[in-house]
Design an enzyme around this catalytic site. Structure first.
Site, PDB file in Angstrom:
ATOM      1  N   LYS A   1      -5.427  -5.031  -9.076  1.00  0.00           N
ATOM      2  CA  LYS A   1      -4.577  -4.092  -9.831  1.00  0.00           C
ATOM      3  C   LYS A   1      -3.297  -4.742 -10.355  1.00  0.00           C
ATOM      4  O   LYS A   1      -2.828  -4.406 -11.433  1.00  0.00           O
ATOM      5  CB  LYS A   1      -4.232  -2.870  -8.975  1.00  0.00           C
ATOM      6  CG  LYS A   1      -5.427  -1.946  -8.744  1.00  0.00           C
ATOM      7  CD  LYS A   1      -5.007  -0.683  -8.010  1.00  0.00           C
ATOM      8  CE  LYS A   1      -6.225   0.133  -7.631  1.00  0.00           C
ATOM      9  NZ  LYS A   1      -5.887   1.370  -6.913  1.00  0.00           N
TER      10      LYS A   1
ATOM     11  N   ASP B   1      -3.605   6.671 -10.427  1.00  0.00           N
ATOM     12  CA  ASP B   1      -3.668   7.011  -8.991  1.00  0.00           C
ATOM     13  C   ASP B   1      -2.682   8.120  -8.622  1.00  0.00           C
ATOM     14  O   ASP B   1      -3.020   9.051  -7.888  1.00  0.00           O
ATOM     15  CB  ASP B   1      -3.364   5.778  -8.124  1.00  0.00           C
ATOM     16  CG  ASP B   1      -4.558   4.839  -8.020  1.00  0.00           C
ATOM     17  OD1 ASP B   1      -5.698   5.296  -8.224  1.00  0.00           O
ATOM     18  OD2 ASP B   1      -4.341   3.641  -7.737  1.00  0.00           O
TER      19      ASP B   1
ATOM     20  N   ASN C   1       7.243   2.145   6.566  1.00  0.00           N
ATOM     21  CA  ASN C   1       6.314   1.013   6.563  1.00  0.00           C
ATOM     22  C   ASN C   1       6.563   0.120   7.760  1.00  0.00           C
ATOM     23  O   ASN C   1       7.682   0.004   8.255  1.00  0.00           O
ATOM     24  CB  ASN C   1       6.447   0.207   5.263  1.00  0.00           C
ATOM     25  CG  ASN C   1       5.250  -0.702   5.044  1.00  0.00           C
ATOM     26  OD1 ASN C   1       4.109  -0.270   5.234  1.00  0.00           O
ATOM     27  ND2 ASN C   1       5.485  -1.946   4.684  1.00  0.00           N
ATOM     28  N   ARG C   2       5.471  -0.526   8.222  1.00  0.00           N
ATOM     29  CA  ARG C   2       5.528  -1.469   9.345  1.00  0.00           C
ATOM     30  C   ARG C   2       6.523  -2.572   9.022  1.00  0.00           C
ATOM     31  O   ARG C   2       7.376  -2.911   9.819  1.00  0.00           O
ATOM     32  CB  ARG C   2       4.092  -2.017   9.520  1.00  0.00           C
ATOM     33  CG  ARG C   2       3.849  -2.851  10.707  1.00  0.00           C
ATOM     34  CD  ARG C   2       2.370  -3.118  10.822  1.00  0.00           C
ATOM     35  NE  ARG C   2       1.833  -3.797   9.612  1.00  0.00           N
ATOM     36  CZ  ARG C   2       0.574  -4.170   9.482  1.00  0.00           C
ATOM     37  NH1 ARG C   2      -0.301  -3.925  10.456  1.00  0.00           N
ATOM     38  NH2 ARG C   2       0.163  -4.781   8.396  1.00  0.00           N
TER      39      ARG C   2
ATOM     40  N   THR D   1     -10.087  -2.105  -9.246  1.00  0.00           N
ATOM     41  CA  THR D   1      -9.824  -1.803  -7.852  1.00  0.00           C
ATOM     42  C   THR D   1      -9.464  -3.092  -7.106  1.00  0.00           C
ATOM     43  O   THR D   1      -9.268  -4.144  -7.737  1.00  0.00           O
ATOM     44  CB  THR D   1     -11.010  -1.005  -7.236  1.00  0.00           C
ATOM     45  OG1 THR D   1     -10.647  -0.598  -5.932  1.00  0.00           O
ATOM     46  CG2 THR D   1     -12.303  -1.799  -7.213  1.00  0.00           C
TER      47      THR D   1
ATOM     48  N   ALA E   1       3.527   0.701   2.070  1.00  0.00           N
ATOM     49  CA  ALA E   1       4.325   0.214   0.943  1.00  0.00           C
ATOM     50  C   ALA E   1       3.512  -0.779   0.122  1.00  0.00           C
ATOM     51  O   ALA E   1       4.052  -1.698  -0.482  1.00  0.00           O
ATOM     52  CB  ALA E   1       5.617  -0.414   1.457  1.00  0.00           C
TER      53      ALA E   1
ATOM     54  N   ASN F   1      -4.759   0.524 -12.899  1.00  0.00           N
ATOM     55  CA  ASN F   1      -6.114   0.811 -12.401  1.00  0.00           C
ATOM     56  C   ASN F   1      -7.064   1.207 -13.523  1.00  0.00           C
ATOM     57  O   ASN F   1      -8.232   1.465 -13.280  1.00  0.00           O
ATOM     58  CB  ASN F   1      -6.085   1.889 -11.298  1.00  0.00           C
ATOM     59  CG  ASN F   1      -5.959   3.291 -11.858  1.00  0.00           C
ATOM     60  OD1 ASN F   1      -5.452   3.482 -12.963  1.00  0.00           O
ATOM     61  ND2 ASN F   1      -6.408   4.279 -11.104  1.00  0.00           N
TER      62      ASN F   1
HETATM   63  P1  NDP Z   1      -2.364  -2.700   0.570  1.00  0.00           P
HETATM   64  O1  NDP Z   1      -3.114  -3.775   1.273  1.00  0.00           O
HETATM   65  O2  NDP Z   1      -1.656  -2.988  -0.714  1.00  0.00           O
HETATM   66  O3  NDP Z   1      -1.233  -2.094   1.567  1.00  0.00           O
HETATM   67  C1  NDP Z   1      -1.545  -1.824   2.892  1.00  0.00           C
HETATM   68  C2  NDP Z   1      -0.391  -1.077   3.579  1.00  0.00           C
HETATM   69  O4  NDP Z   1      -0.848  -0.631   4.848  1.00  0.00           O
HETATM   70  C3  NDP Z   1       0.849  -1.930   3.825  1.00  0.00           C
HETATM   71  O5  NDP Z   1       1.989  -1.124   3.653  1.00  0.00           O
HETATM   72  C4  NDP Z   1       0.681  -2.323   5.316  1.00  0.00           C
HETATM   73  O6  NDP Z   1       1.910  -2.536   5.994  1.00  0.00           O
HETATM   74  C5  NDP Z   1       0.045  -1.077   5.859  1.00  0.00           C
HETATM   75  N1  NDP Z   1      -0.742  -1.287   7.088  1.00  0.00           N
HETATM   76  C6  NDP Z   1      -1.889  -2.001   7.209  1.00  0.00           C
HETATM   77  N2  NDP Z   1      -2.346  -1.923   8.480  1.00  0.00           N
HETATM   78  C7  NDP Z   1      -1.474  -1.152   9.170  1.00  0.00           C
HETATM   79  C8  NDP Z   1      -1.403  -0.705  10.525  1.00  0.00           C
HETATM   80  N3  NDP Z   1      -2.337  -1.029  11.408  1.00  0.00           N
HETATM   81  N4  NDP Z   1      -0.353   0.082  10.891  1.00  0.00           N
HETATM   82  C9  NDP Z   1       0.596   0.438   9.983  1.00  0.00           C
HETATM   83  N5  NDP Z   1       0.580   0.036   8.693  1.00  0.00           N
HETATM   84  C10 NDP Z   1      -0.442  -0.744   8.279  1.00  0.00           C
HETATM   85  O7  NDP Z   1      -3.429  -1.490   0.403  1.00  0.00           O
HETATM   86  P2  NDP Z   1      -3.433  -0.368  -0.734  1.00  0.00           P
HETATM   87  O8  NDP Z   1      -2.048   0.149  -0.855  1.00  0.00           O
HETATM   88  O9  NDP Z   1      -4.124  -0.873  -1.943  1.00  0.00           O
HETATM   89  O10 NDP Z   1      -4.410   0.752  -0.105  1.00  0.00           O
HETATM   90  C11 NDP Z   1      -4.023   1.542   1.014  1.00  0.00           C
HETATM   91  C12 NDP Z   1      -5.099   2.590   1.310  1.00  0.00           C
HETATM   92  O11 NDP Z   1      -5.190   3.553   0.267  1.00  0.00           O
HETATM   93  C13 NDP Z   1      -6.507   2.025   1.490  1.00  0.00           C
HETATM   94  O12 NDP Z   1      -7.091   2.663   2.608  1.00  0.00           O
HETATM   95  C14 NDP Z   1      -7.213   2.441   0.212  1.00  0.00           C
HETATM   96  O13 NDP Z   1      -8.605   2.613   0.434  1.00  0.00           O
HETATM   97  C15 NDP Z   1      -6.543   3.771  -0.091  1.00  0.00           C
HETATM   98  N6  NDP Z   1      -6.602   4.153  -1.525  1.00  0.00           N
HETATM   99  C16 NDP Z   1      -7.242   5.328  -1.865  1.00  0.00           C
HETATM  100  C17 NDP Z   1      -7.292   5.747  -3.183  1.00  0.00           C
HETATM  101  C18 NDP Z   1      -7.994   7.030  -3.514  1.00  0.00           C
HETATM  102  O14 NDP Z   1      -8.250   7.279  -4.714  1.00  0.00           O
HETATM  103  N7  NDP Z   1      -8.300   7.883  -2.547  1.00  0.00           N
HETATM  104  C19 NDP Z   1      -6.683   4.961  -4.276  1.00  0.00           C
HETATM  105  C20 NDP Z   1      -6.008   3.758  -3.815  1.00  0.00           C
HETATM  106  C21 NDP Z   1      -5.995   3.381  -2.489  1.00  0.00           C
HETATM  107  P3  NDP Z   1       2.698  -3.975   5.891  1.00  0.00           P
HETATM  108  O15 NDP Z   1       3.435  -3.933   4.600  1.00  0.00           O
HETATM  109  O16 NDP Z   1       3.586  -3.937   7.070  1.00  0.00           O
HETATM  110  O17 NDP Z   1       1.640  -5.020   5.955  1.00  0.00           O
END
Ligand code: NDP
Length: 271
Positions: free
Chosen positions: A69, A105, A154-155, A65, A131, A90
């Site tokens: 990853k 996932d 994505n932002r 996790t 993203a 994962n």
């Molecule tokens: P990452 O840190 O790799 O990516 C985060 C993403 O969120 C980026 O695209 C970022 O945009 C965007 N982001 C962050 N803050 C904001 C905001 N305030 N407004 C808009 N966009 C935002 O995280 P992960 O991809 O690893 O995880 C994402 C989520 O998925 C987490 O909450 C995690 O807990 C959940 N998850 C759940 C799983 C499950 O089994 N249920 C499995 C895997 C993940 P930018 O690129 O612009 O920074």
């Protein structure tokens, strides 16, 4: 020869919050598998050492996790096609051939959507927000269900565009402003905005009739889930089902037995 119980673990930093040990303990109990599953806290610069040490003590496999990853992807000696598409691993399975890296996932999300939530994805318009690693892991399995459209918002637009270029198949990338006037059957929040109590800036008329809003985060109602209820989503779900389903897929890879998931999801939901 003395019998050794097979050992598995989830590796991350932080790791104390992980529900995976309880989920796998329940799967093992249900299927009668002789195994234990623990939590391993790896130092941020010590992923490989942590894995080597666990393997040398008889470990048979691990889940990986945040934030390891991508490192696990580099580290695996063989990879499944879906891990290659995701660019992240994962699940690692250790055997005499080396270390097989998989990514469960996307399969977990699709199984939760189609089996548990009874949502057919073929012919649907899907918006995937985010993203990062989670979004990347689910794009291939979502596209394999043949939606009419898969839009990645994505932002940071460049990151969404890069993924759209990698996956192709008509997938489009977008920022949030250009979502105005577009409508979807399924909106998936794969951003980490919910972790900070935030919500991506969405237009108010996003949902088509009968639409499902899905937040990958689980636990409490997230700002996105609350917003979706107020803005016309017919169904709202969190990511607990995905968590249990991706675990079941890892368990199947390791043990060759598919555990029943509905009772485990119910158990965690009521806890
Ligand atoms: P990452 O840190 O790799 O990516 C985060 C993403 O969120 C980026 O695209 C970022 O945009 C965007 N982001 C962050 N803050 C904001 C905001 N305030 N407004 C808009 N966009 C935002 O995280 P992960 O991809 O690893 O995880 C994402 C989520 O998925 C987490 O909450 C995690 O807990 C959940 N998850 C759940 C799983 C499950 O089994 N249920 C499995 C895997 C993940 P930018 O690129 O612009 O920074």
């Amino acid at each position: 020869m003395r019998h050794m119980t097979d050992r598995y673990a989830v590796v991350g930093n932080p790791i104390a919050h992980s529900k995976s040990p309880q989920i796998h303990a329940e799967f093992a109990r249900q299927t009668g598998q002789d195994m234990v599953y623990e939590r391993l806290l790896a130092p941020l610069d010590g992923f490989a050492k942590t894995i080597e040490s666990f393997r040398s003590q008889g470990g048979k496999g691990v889940n990986i996790t945040v934030p390891f990853k991508e490192e696990a992807f580099q580290y695996a000696s063989n990879k499944t096609a879906r891990a290659v598409a995701a660019g992240a691993v994962n699940t690692l399975k250790f055997d005499e051939h080396g270390m097989l890296g998989d990514n469960t996932d996307g399969a977990g999300l699709v199984r939760d959507l189609t089996s548990n939530l009874k949502q057919a994805l073929a012919g649907k318009r899907i918006l995937l927000m985010g993203a990062g690693g989670a979004a990347r892991g689910v794009i291939g399995p979502l596209l394999a269900e043949h939606p009419t459209a898969l839009l990645l918002a994505n932002r940071t637009l460049d990151k969404a565009q890069l993924l759209a270029d990698i996956f192709g198949q008509g997938m489009q990338a977008s920022g949030y402003k250009t979502l105005a006037g577009q409508h979807f059957d399924l909106v998936i929040n794969a951003t980490s905005a919910s972790l900070q109590g935030e919500l991506p800036p969405l237009p108010v008329d996003l949902f088509l009739p009968g639409a499902l809003a899905y937040d990958m985060m689980y636990g409490n109602e997230t700002p996105f889930m609350a917003w979706a209820r107020q803005h016309g989503a017919a169904h709202v779900a969190d990511g607990l089902g995905m968590l249990v389903e991706q675990a079941a897929e890892s368990f199947y890879l390791w043990r060759g037995v598919r555990p029943a998931t509905a009772s485990v999801i119910r158990m965690f939901r009521s806890a």
